[in-house]
Design an enzyme around this catalytic site. Structure first.
Site, PDB file in Angstrom:
ATOM      1  N   LYS A 169       0.764  -1.204  -0.032  1.00 53.24           N
ATOM      2  CA  LYS A 169       0.127  -0.042  -0.198  1.00 53.24           C
ATOM      3  C   LYS A 169       0.866   1.124   0.035  1.00 53.24           C
ATOM      4  O   LYS A 169       0.565   2.322  -0.850  1.00 53.24           O
ATOM      5  CB  LYS A 169      -0.771   0.113   1.255  1.00 53.24           C
ATOM      6  CG  LYS A 169      -1.310   1.302   1.583  1.00 53.24           C
ATOM      7  CD  LYS A 169      -2.400   1.290   2.705  1.00 53.24           C
ATOM      8  CE  LYS A 169      -1.749   1.649   4.099  1.00 53.24           C
ATOM      9  NZ  LYS A 169      -1.524   2.992   4.335  1.00 53.24           N
ATOM     10  N   ASN A 170       1.902   1.151   0.965  1.00 55.80           N
ATOM     11  CA  ASN A 170       2.668   2.433   1.021  1.00 55.80           C
ATOM     12  C   ASN A 170       3.724   2.788   0.172  1.00 55.80           C
ATOM     13  O   ASN A 170       4.518   3.800  -0.110  1.00 55.80           O
ATOM     14  CB  ASN A 170       3.407   2.383   2.308  1.00 55.80           C
ATOM     15  CG  ASN A 170       2.285   2.682   3.415  1.00 55.80           C
ATOM     16  OD1 ASN A 170       1.200   2.996   3.075  1.00 55.80           O
ATOM     17  ND2 ASN A 170       2.579   2.497   4.791  1.00 55.80           N
ATOM     18  N   ARG A 193      -4.399  10.037   3.994  1.00 52.73           N
ATOM     19  CA  ARG A 193      -3.194  10.598   4.376  1.00 52.73           C
ATOM     20  C   ARG A 193      -2.499  10.691   2.825  1.00 52.73           C
ATOM     21  O   ARG A 193      -1.722  11.618   2.701  1.00 52.73           O
ATOM     22  CB  ARG A 193      -2.437   9.621   5.194  1.00 52.73           C
ATOM     23  CG  ARG A 193      -0.998  10.140   5.464  1.00 52.73           C
ATOM     24  CD  ARG A 193      -0.715  11.431   6.130  1.00 52.73           C
ATOM     25  NE  ARG A 193       0.653  11.592   5.982  1.00 52.73           N
ATOM     26  CZ  ARG A 193       1.278  12.877   6.983  1.00 52.73           C
ATOM     27  NH1 ARG A 193       0.132  13.564   7.525  1.00 52.73           N
ATOM     28  NH2 ARG A 193       2.451  13.062   6.626  1.00 52.73           N
ATOM     29  N   CYS A 202      -5.646   8.407   9.197  1.00 50.65           N
ATOM     30  CA  CYS A 202      -5.683   7.797  10.345  1.00 50.65           C
ATOM     31  C   CYS A 202      -5.535   9.044  11.423  1.00 50.65           C
ATOM     32  O   CYS A 202      -5.009  10.039  11.249  1.00 50.65           O
ATOM     33  CB  CYS A 202      -4.411   6.873  10.798  1.00 50.65           C
ATOM     34  SG  CYS A 202      -4.214   5.903   9.551  1.00 50.65           S
ATOM     35  N   ARG A 242      -2.338  14.877  11.333  1.00 50.09           N
ATOM     36  CA  ARG A 242      -1.025  14.470  10.945  1.00 50.09           C
ATOM     37  C   ARG A 242      -0.625  15.554  10.360  1.00 50.09           C
ATOM     38  O   ARG A 242      -0.943  16.059   9.018  1.00 50.09           O
ATOM     39  CB  ARG A 242      -1.628  13.522   9.784  1.00 50.09           C
ATOM     40  CG  ARG A 242      -2.162  12.217  10.227  1.00 50.09           C
ATOM     41  CD  ARG A 242      -1.278  11.373  11.157  1.00 50.09           C
ATOM     42  NE  ARG A 242      -0.450  10.440  10.374  1.00 50.09           N
ATOM     43  CZ  ARG A 242      -0.597   9.420   9.509  1.00 50.09           C
ATOM     44  NH1 ARG A 242      -1.831   8.956   9.422  1.00 50.09           N
ATOM     45  NH2 ARG A 242       0.562   8.832   9.031  1.00 50.09           N
ATOM     46  N   PRO A 243       0.666  16.197  11.092  1.00 47.02           N
ATOM     47  CA  PRO A 243       1.391  17.255  10.573  1.00 47.02           C
ATOM     48  C   PRO A 243       2.118  17.324   9.238  1.00 47.02           C
ATOM     49  O   PRO A 243       2.321  16.196   8.919  1.00 47.02           O
ATOM     50  CB  PRO A 243       2.374  17.430  11.818  1.00 47.02           C
ATOM     51  CG  PRO A 243       2.478  16.243  12.253  1.00 47.02           C
ATOM     52  CD  PRO A 243       1.480  15.429  12.170  1.00 47.02           C
ATOM     53  N   ASP A 277       4.163   0.278  11.895  1.00 51.02           N
ATOM     54  CA  ASP A 277       3.058  -0.436  11.599  1.00 51.02           C
ATOM     55  C   ASP A 277       2.882  -1.843  11.981  1.00 51.02           C
ATOM     56  O   ASP A 277       1.844  -2.384  11.778  1.00 51.02           O
ATOM     57  CB  ASP A 277       3.043  -0.246  10.029  1.00 51.02           C
ATOM     58  CG  ASP A 277       2.788   1.244   9.603  1.00 51.02           C
ATOM     59  OD1 ASP A 277       3.335   1.466   8.305  1.00 51.02           O
ATOM     60  OD2 ASP A 277       2.359   2.130  10.513  1.00 51.02           O
ATOM     61  N   ILE A 285       7.517   6.477  17.464  1.00 49.51           N
ATOM     62  CA  ILE A 285       7.214   7.297  16.066  1.00 49.51           C
ATOM     63  C   ILE A 285       5.833   8.089  16.361  1.00 49.51           C
ATOM     64  O   ILE A 285       5.900   9.348  15.786  1.00 49.51           O
ATOM     65  CB  ILE A 285       7.031   6.254  14.980  1.00 49.51           C
ATOM     66  CG1 ILE A 285       8.124   5.526  14.640  1.00 49.51           C
ATOM     67  CG2 ILE A 285       6.674   6.928  13.727  1.00 49.51           C
ATOM     68  CD1 ILE A 285       9.512   6.239  14.415  1.00 49.51           C
ATOM     69  N   ARG A 297      -8.862  -0.530   4.156  1.00 47.46           N
ATOM     70  CA  ARG A 297      -8.057   0.662   3.352  1.00 47.46           C
ATOM     71  C   ARG A 297      -6.767  -0.114   2.955  1.00 47.46           C
ATOM     72  O   ARG A 297      -5.899   0.330   2.093  1.00 47.46           O
ATOM     73  CB  ARG A 297      -7.734   1.615   4.401  1.00 47.46           C
ATOM     74  CG  ARG A 297      -8.978   2.643   4.494  1.00 47.46           C
ATOM     75  CD  ARG A 297      -8.458   3.905   5.500  1.00 47.46           C
ATOM     76  NE  ARG A 297      -6.981   4.488   5.085  1.00 47.46           N
ATOM     77  CZ  ARG A 297      -6.346   5.014   6.148  1.00 47.46           C
ATOM     78  NH1 ARG A 297      -6.489   4.850   7.408  1.00 47.46           N
ATOM     79  NH2 ARG A 297      -4.969   5.396   5.774  1.00 47.46           N
TER      80      ARG A 297
END
Ligand code: EPZ
Length: 420
Positions: free
Chosen positions: A22-23, A92, A116, A123-124, A307, A329, A400
């Site tokens: 996914k990432n 995101r 998320c 989420r900065p 994760d 994290i 997702r």
């Protein structure tokens, strides 16, 4: 609202194939904006976030043709430089469209990305904003909701990340790939998905060196050419299924994966007594004896992946001894463990970033809600090894990131149903 209904205790065995990452997919898709020629992506996971990303690309005017296991994209006809608020709010990954739109069109308007709830203050994206300024862009923020980024002329940057960030590294790498001149990025993230992204862009004519190391040097090219990309295996799926097999003490072979990408987890498996064998693209988890507790501290790659923290906590409820889990994290990424305690786990929250897990404890089924995709898969694993029935709501979060999860788990004997 669809939910999973899981009856724990079923004997698990057999093979489970890992899908494309996914990432990685969530960066390769927006990267198509860097070229006006056709881009083909294969081994694409069929998951909600990929659907959202392709919808967002289509809303910009790109042509998107999906085929079984992949997609062909042509962004030549993109007509707008504004990301649709509703769509961008959903995940995101929308932030990955910003740098490439800025690089190609010199401007982009977008809302603060959704996704998320983990992470301090939503989420900065401060690292992204600082990065775009380093390329000579001007940032306008209106009412704290939208960002307007414009650049008369983008220039190569010499940028040091004050904090290691996966997507900020990827965003600046993609942006720099079509800004003529030499960009140097330091204190970069080193995830395998970053190396895969650079390899892919280089195949399209980019000149990127050092991806996968802390320093990346990019010689920008005006535009990139056509490309065909095979998404690399999802290392988080790989680790999640390996942890399921260990927690359920089951003989499960995980295929189409890359064991190299979860070495930290496999080293821990050796220490705690999990029997397994690995090949080039498979991991065979075997029956093991008594497993021992082992502390972890999540860390940027190649350290222990944040994760995999949630599935790992479930495993630690089944081993002998106490383990300290230190999540370094993200803020709030341990809150989900309260639900595991409701299932019978013996967990003490030492501080917002540390929990102590005492094992082994028998888990029992509960009716729960999946807060994010990684806690979601952890609750599925807990349900599969618990006594009784576990119901998990809000499984959109799981969809997702995990393709047809229940069908794939049923194939290895799991008693899990999706109730729409
Ligand atoms: C990527 O998120 C992944 N998402 C995450 O996976 C993963 O957990 C994370 O990397 C760490 O490995 C995608 O690739 C789409 P970061 P990312 O920037 O890039 C802070 C999943 O479940 N930060 O490396 O957003 C941030 O809050 C997801 O698949 C800033 O402060 O993570 C975090 O504390 C969850 N400012 C830390 O950096 C910024 O501008 C590291 O986050 C950006 C990040």
């Amino acid at each position: 609202m669809p939910k999973f209904v899981i009856t724990g205790g079923a004997k698990l065995s057999g093979q489970i194939a890992v899908c494309g990452a996914k990432n990685s997919a969530l960066k390769i898709i927006p990267a198509a904006i860097l070229s006006e020629e056709p881009i083909t992506i294969k081994n694409l996971p069929n998951i909600e976030d990929v659907d959202r990303s392709l919808e967002l690309l289509e809303s910009l005017g790109a042509s998107v043709t999906r085929f079984k296991g992949g997609v062909t994209i042509n962004t030549k006809k993109i007509k707008t430089t504004e990301l649709d608020q509703k769509m961008a709010d959903k995940f995101r990954g929308s932030i990955m469209f910003v740098g490439v739109m800025l690089a190609r069109f010199g401007q982009v308007k977008f809302p603060h990305p959704g996704g998320c709830v983990i992470g301090a203050g939503g989420r900065p994206i401060d690292l992204f904003i600082e990065g775009y300024k380093a390329f000579g862009a001007e940032i306008e923020e209106d009412h704290g909701h939208f960002y307007n980024i414009k650049a008369k002329k983008l220039k190569p940057a010499n940028y040091f990340f004050p904090l290691v960030s996966v997507t900020a590294t990827e965003s600046m790498l993609m942006t720099a790939s079509i800004i003529p001149g030499k960009t140097i990025l330091k204190n970069c993230a080193m995830e395998p998905e970053i190396e895969a992204l650079a390899e892919y862009l280089n195949k399209q004519g980019a000149k990127i060196k050092g991806a996968g190391s802390p320093t990346i040097i990019i010689e920008g090219n005006k535009k990139l050419k056509a490309g065909i990309f095979n998404v690399i295996p999802d290392r988080i799926e790989t680790g999640s299924f390996a942890i399921l097999a260990a927690a359920a003490n089951s003989e499960i072979k995980i295929t189409k994966c890359n064991p190299e990408h979860i070495m930290t987890l496999l080293e821990i498996f050796k220490k705690i007594g999990v029997n397994f064998e690995t090949g080039k693209d498979w991991i065979q988890i075997k029956k093991s004896g008594k497993l021992l507790a082992h502390d972890i501290k999540t860390h940027e790659y190649p350290g222990f992946a944040t994760d995999l923290q949630s599935p790992y906590v479930v495993l630690m409820t089944q081993v002998h001894g106490s383990s300290m889990i230190h999540e370094t994290i993200y803020d709030r990424r341990l809150i989900w463990t309260d639900m595991l305690s409701q299932m019978g786990a013996n967990i003490t929250m030492c501080d917002p970033h540390r929990i102590l897990v005492q094992g082994p404890t028998k888990l029992h089924g509960k009716h729960l809600m999946s807060p994010d995709l990684r806690a979601g898969i952890a609750l599925v694993i807990a349900g599969l090894i618990a006594d009784g029935v576990t119901e998990i709501d809000n499984i959109y979060q799981i969809d997702r990131g995990y393709e047809q999860l229940e069908a794939r788990l049923q194939k290895i004997g799991a008693n899990i149903k999706r109730i729409d």
